[in-house]
Scaffold this motif. Structure first.
Motif, PDB file in Angstrom:
ATOM      1  N   ALA A  64     -11.297  -9.749  -2.708  1.00 38.86           N
ATOM      2  CA  ALA A  64     -10.700  -9.197  -1.494  1.00 38.86           C
ATOM      3  C   ALA A  64     -10.031 -10.295  -0.675  1.00 38.86           C
ATOM      4  O   ALA A  64      -8.941 -10.097  -0.124  1.00 38.86           O
ATOM      5  CB  ALA A  64     -11.768  -8.486  -0.658  1.00 38.86           C
ATOM      6  N   ASP A  65     -10.677 -11.448  -0.584  1.00 38.84           N
ATOM      7  CA  ASP A  65     -10.079 -12.583   0.132  1.00 38.84           C
ATOM      8  C   ASP A  65      -8.721 -12.946  -0.465  1.00 38.84           C
ATOM      9  O   ASP A  65      -7.735 -13.141   0.256  1.00 38.84           O
ATOM     10  CB  ASP A  65     -11.004 -13.804   0.070  1.00 38.84           C
ATOM     11  CG  ASP A  65     -12.107 -13.754   1.122  1.00 38.84           C
ATOM     12  OD1 ASP A  65     -11.870 -13.172   2.191  1.00 38.84           O
ATOM     13  OD2 ASP A  65     -13.186 -14.301   0.869  1.00 38.84           O
ATOM     14  N   GLN A  66      -8.665 -13.036  -1.788  1.00 33.13           N
ATOM     15  CA  GLN A  66      -7.426 -13.410  -2.459  1.00 33.13           C
ATOM     16  C   GLN A  66      -6.357 -12.329  -2.311  1.00 33.13           C
ATOM     17  O   GLN A  66      -5.180 -12.625  -2.053  1.00 33.13           O
ATOM     18  CB  GLN A  66      -7.700 -13.661  -3.946  1.00 33.13           C
ATOM     19  CG  GLN A  66      -8.691 -14.788  -4.212  1.00 33.13           C
ATOM     20  CD  GLN A  66      -9.030 -14.921  -5.683  1.00 33.13           C
ATOM     21  OE1 GLN A  66      -8.161 -14.836  -6.547  1.00 33.13           O
ATOM     22  NE2 GLN A  66     -10.300 -15.114  -5.989  1.00 33.13           N
ATOM     23  N   ILE A  67      -6.765 -11.071  -2.447  1.00 34.44           N
ATOM     24  CA  ILE A  67      -5.811  -9.964  -2.374  1.00 34.44           C
ATOM     25  C   ILE A  67      -5.210  -9.855  -0.977  1.00 34.44           C
ATOM     26  O   ILE A  67      -3.990  -9.709  -0.814  1.00 34.44           O
ATOM     27  CB  ILE A  67      -6.500  -8.637  -2.764  1.00 34.44           C
ATOM     28  CG1 ILE A  67      -6.852  -8.657  -4.248  1.00 34.44           C
ATOM     29  CG2 ILE A  67      -5.598  -7.441  -2.438  1.00 34.44           C
ATOM     30  CD1 ILE A  67      -7.741  -7.503  -4.690  1.00 34.44           C
ATOM     31  N   LEU A  68      -6.056  -9.950   0.052  1.00 35.98           N
ATOM     32  CA  LEU A  68      -5.572  -9.821   1.422  1.00 35.98           C
ATOM     33  C   LEU A  68      -4.690 -11.008   1.806  1.00 35.98           C
ATOM     34  O   LEU A  68      -3.723 -10.858   2.562  1.00 35.98           O
ATOM     35  CB  LEU A  68      -6.754  -9.692   2.381  1.00 35.98           C
ATOM     36  CG  LEU A  68      -7.556  -8.397   2.247  1.00 35.98           C
ATOM     37  CD1 LEU A  68      -8.786  -8.421   3.158  1.00 35.98           C
ATOM     38  CD2 LEU A  68      -6.689  -7.183   2.574  1.00 35.98           C
ATOM     39  N   GLN A  69      -5.017 -12.196   1.296  1.00 36.66           N
ATOM     40  CA  GLN A  69      -4.174 -13.363   1.567  1.00 36.66           C
ATOM     41  C   GLN A  69      -2.821 -13.212   0.883  1.00 36.66           C
ATOM     42  O   GLN A  69      -1.770 -13.523   1.462  1.00 36.66           O
ATOM     43  CB  GLN A  69      -4.871 -14.631   1.090  1.00 36.66           C
ATOM     44  CG  GLN A  69      -4.113 -15.914   1.395  1.00 36.66           C
ATOM     45  CD  GLN A  69      -3.895 -16.137   2.883  1.00 36.66           C
ATOM     46  OE1 GLN A  69      -4.651 -15.661   3.714  1.00 36.66           O
ATOM     47  NE2 GLN A  69      -2.836 -16.853   3.229  1.00 36.66           N
ATOM     48  N   LEU A  70      -2.816 -12.714  -0.362  1.00 33.84           N
ATOM     49  CA  LEU A  70      -1.563 -12.470  -1.069  1.00 33.84           C
ATOM     50  C   LEU A  70      -0.739 -11.395  -0.374  1.00 33.84           C
ATOM     51  O   LEU A  70       0.501 -11.482  -0.305  1.00 33.84           O
ATOM     52  CB  LEU A  70      -1.845 -12.058  -2.519  1.00 33.84           C
ATOM     53  CG  LEU A  70      -2.283 -13.178  -3.469  1.00 33.84           C
ATOM     54  CD1 LEU A  70      -2.731 -12.591  -4.806  1.00 33.84           C
ATOM     55  CD2 LEU A  70      -1.155 -14.174  -3.679  1.00 33.84           C
ATOM     56  N   GLU A  71      -1.417 -10.391   0.164  1.00 35.34           N
ATOM     57  CA  GLU A  71      -0.719  -9.332   0.906  1.00 35.34           C
ATOM     58  C   GLU A  71      -0.009  -9.916   2.127  1.00 35.34           C
ATOM     59  O   GLU A  71       1.149  -9.590   2.409  1.00 35.34           O
ATOM     60  CB  GLU A  71      -1.708  -8.248   1.353  1.00 35.34           C
ATOM     61  CG  GLU A  71      -1.056  -7.122   2.139  1.00 35.34           C
ATOM     62  CD  GLU A  71      -2.072  -6.182   2.753  1.00 35.34           C
ATOM     63  OE1 GLU A  71      -1.725  -5.014   2.996  1.00 35.34           O
ATOM     64  OE2 GLU A  71      -3.221  -6.613   3.006  1.00 35.34           O
ATOM     65  N   TYR A  72      -0.716 -10.807   2.825  1.00 33.39           N
ATOM     66  CA  TYR A  72      -0.110 -11.436   3.998  1.00 33.39           C
ATOM     67  C   TYR A  72       1.077 -12.308   3.605  1.00 33.39           C
ATOM     68  O   TYR A  72       2.137 -12.280   4.246  1.00 33.39           O
ATOM     69  CB  TYR A  72      -1.150 -12.282   4.735  1.00 33.39           C
ATOM     70  CG  TYR A  72      -0.538 -13.157   5.803  1.00 33.39           C
ATOM     71  CD1 TYR A  72      -0.046 -12.608   6.980  1.00 33.39           C
ATOM     72  CD2 TYR A  72      -0.405 -14.538   5.607  1.00 33.39           C
ATOM     73  CE1 TYR A  72       0.547 -13.409   7.946  1.00 33.39           C
ATOM     74  CE2 TYR A  72       0.177 -15.337   6.569  1.00 33.39           C
ATOM     75  CZ  TYR A  72       0.648 -14.767   7.742  1.00 33.39           C
ATOM     76  OH  TYR A  72       1.244 -15.554   8.688  1.00 33.39           O
ATOM     77  N   GLN A  73       0.919 -13.082   2.531  1.00 32.14           N
ATOM     78  CA  GLN A  73       2.001 -13.953   2.083  1.00 32.14           C
ATOM     79  C   GLN A  73       3.223 -13.140   1.668  1.00 32.14           C
ATOM     80  O   GLN A  73       4.365 -13.510   1.958  1.00 32.14           O
ATOM     81  CB  GLN A  73       1.520 -14.827   0.934  1.00 32.14           C
ATOM     82  CG  GLN A  73       0.482 -15.865   1.346  1.00 32.14           C
ATOM     83  CD  GLN A  73      -0.083 -16.625   0.163  1.00 32.14           C
ATOM     84  OE1 GLN A  73       0.311 -16.398  -0.985  1.00 32.14           O
ATOM     85  NE2 GLN A  73      -1.015 -17.524   0.423  1.00 32.14           N
ATOM     86  N   ALA A  74       2.986 -12.016   0.992  1.00 32.92           N
ATOM     87  CA  ALA A  74       4.093 -11.164   0.566  1.00 32.92           C
ATOM     88  C   ALA A  74       4.809 -10.555   1.772  1.00 32.92           C
ATOM     89  O   ALA A  74       6.045 -10.538   1.832  1.00 32.92           O
ATOM     90  CB  ALA A  74       3.573 -10.049  -0.351  1.00 32.92           C
ATOM     91  N   THR A  75       4.025 -10.069   2.739  1.00 31.44           N
ATOM     92  CA  THR A  75       4.611  -9.491   3.944  1.00 31.44           C
ATOM     93  C   THR A  75       5.415 -10.531   4.713  1.00 31.44           C
ATOM     94  O   THR A  75       6.526 -10.266   5.182  1.00 31.44           O
ATOM     95  CB  THR A  75       3.507  -8.921   4.856  1.00 31.44           C
ATOM     96  OG1 THR A  75       2.780  -7.916   4.137  1.00 31.44           O
ATOM     97  CG2 THR A  75       4.100  -8.293   6.111  1.00 31.44           C
ATOM     98  N   SER A  76       4.853 -11.736   4.832  1.00 31.78           N
ATOM     99  CA  SER A  76       5.536 -12.812   5.552  1.00 31.78           C
ATOM    100  C   SER A  76       6.845 -13.186   4.868  1.00 31.78           C
ATOM    101  O   SER A  76       7.861 -13.431   5.525  1.00 31.78           O
ATOM    102  CB  SER A  76       4.630 -14.043   5.655  1.00 31.78           C
ATOM    103  OG  SER A  76       3.479 -13.749   6.410  1.00 31.78           O
TER     104      SER A  76
END
Length: 212
Positions: A64-76
């Motif tokens: 979950a940590d990795q997925i949510l961080q990747l989600e933020y990076q993609a959105t950014s």
């Protein structure tokens, strides 16, 4: 539902997660049950009065940590390509209420392309959030010493004590729970002032007289 799951883990329970996500506890419970049903496994177990992660829950937490961080990076990345950017700023509740409205207004006027997202928490946990890239920066009540952090003083605040002038009173010091920077300074003052016997009352929200 991963954000809900992580909120329960990070906030040590359903109530803390509900406060963080600005919803009722029943919504948090229902989302966790739905996630457990989809995965066909228990994510939490109750030990005493506290929720503890099961082995499956611990495994999901890492992903979950990795997925949510990747989600933020993609959105950014997408926002940057559109000429905008999201800035995640952490701060204590009182700081957000007292200092941020005018600051955000001026910031938006000068940097319309940057969308600010505020995350409130205790000083101690905000340091953890910065180090783990959960927020981009944080305004906290005490300066930590860490080689991977840059500390910039932005506001000088003074703690004061207010007491009635003519009537008797039982001295009570209102503080937040462990991890609050202002709590640390208040307790240091209490000892230096020889008031170690004064009653200590913990407040968990911005309703307290002393907040982090």
């Amino acid at each position: 539902m991963l954000k809900t799951f992580k909120a329960v883990v990070d906030e040590d329970g359903i109530k803390g997660a509900a406060d963080k996500l600005h919803t009722v506890q029943s919504n948090i419970t229902n989302r966790i049950k739905k996630l457990e049903k989809e995965l066909d496994t228990k994510l939490f177990t109750i030990i005493g009065r506290k929720l503890q992660l099961t082995p499956s829950g611990q495994q999901l937490c890492e992903y979950a940590d990795q997925i949510l961080q990747l989600e933020y990076q993609a959105t950014s990345a997408i926002l940057r390509n559109r000429g905008t950017y999201e800035l995640r700023v952490g701060m204590p509740e009182t700081f957000a209420a007292v200092h941020m409205p005018m600051a955000l207004k001026k910031f938006k006027l000068n940097h319309a392309e940057i969308r600010t997202k505020i995350h409130t928490d205790t000083s101690e946990r905000l340091v953890f959030s910065v180090l783990n890239n959960k927020v981009d920066c944080a305004a906290i009540g005490n300066a930590p010493k860490h080689e991977n952090l840059i500390i910039i003083p932005i506001v000088k605040e003074e703690l004061i004590m207010v007491t009635p002038r003519d009537s008797e009173h039982d001295p009570v010091l209102f503080v937040r729970d462990e991890g609050c920077g202002y709590r640390k300074h208040a307790l240091i003052w209490q000892q230096k002032a020889g008031r170690g016997n004064d009653e200590l009352m913990v407040m968990s929200s911005a309703d307290g007289n002393e907040q982090c």
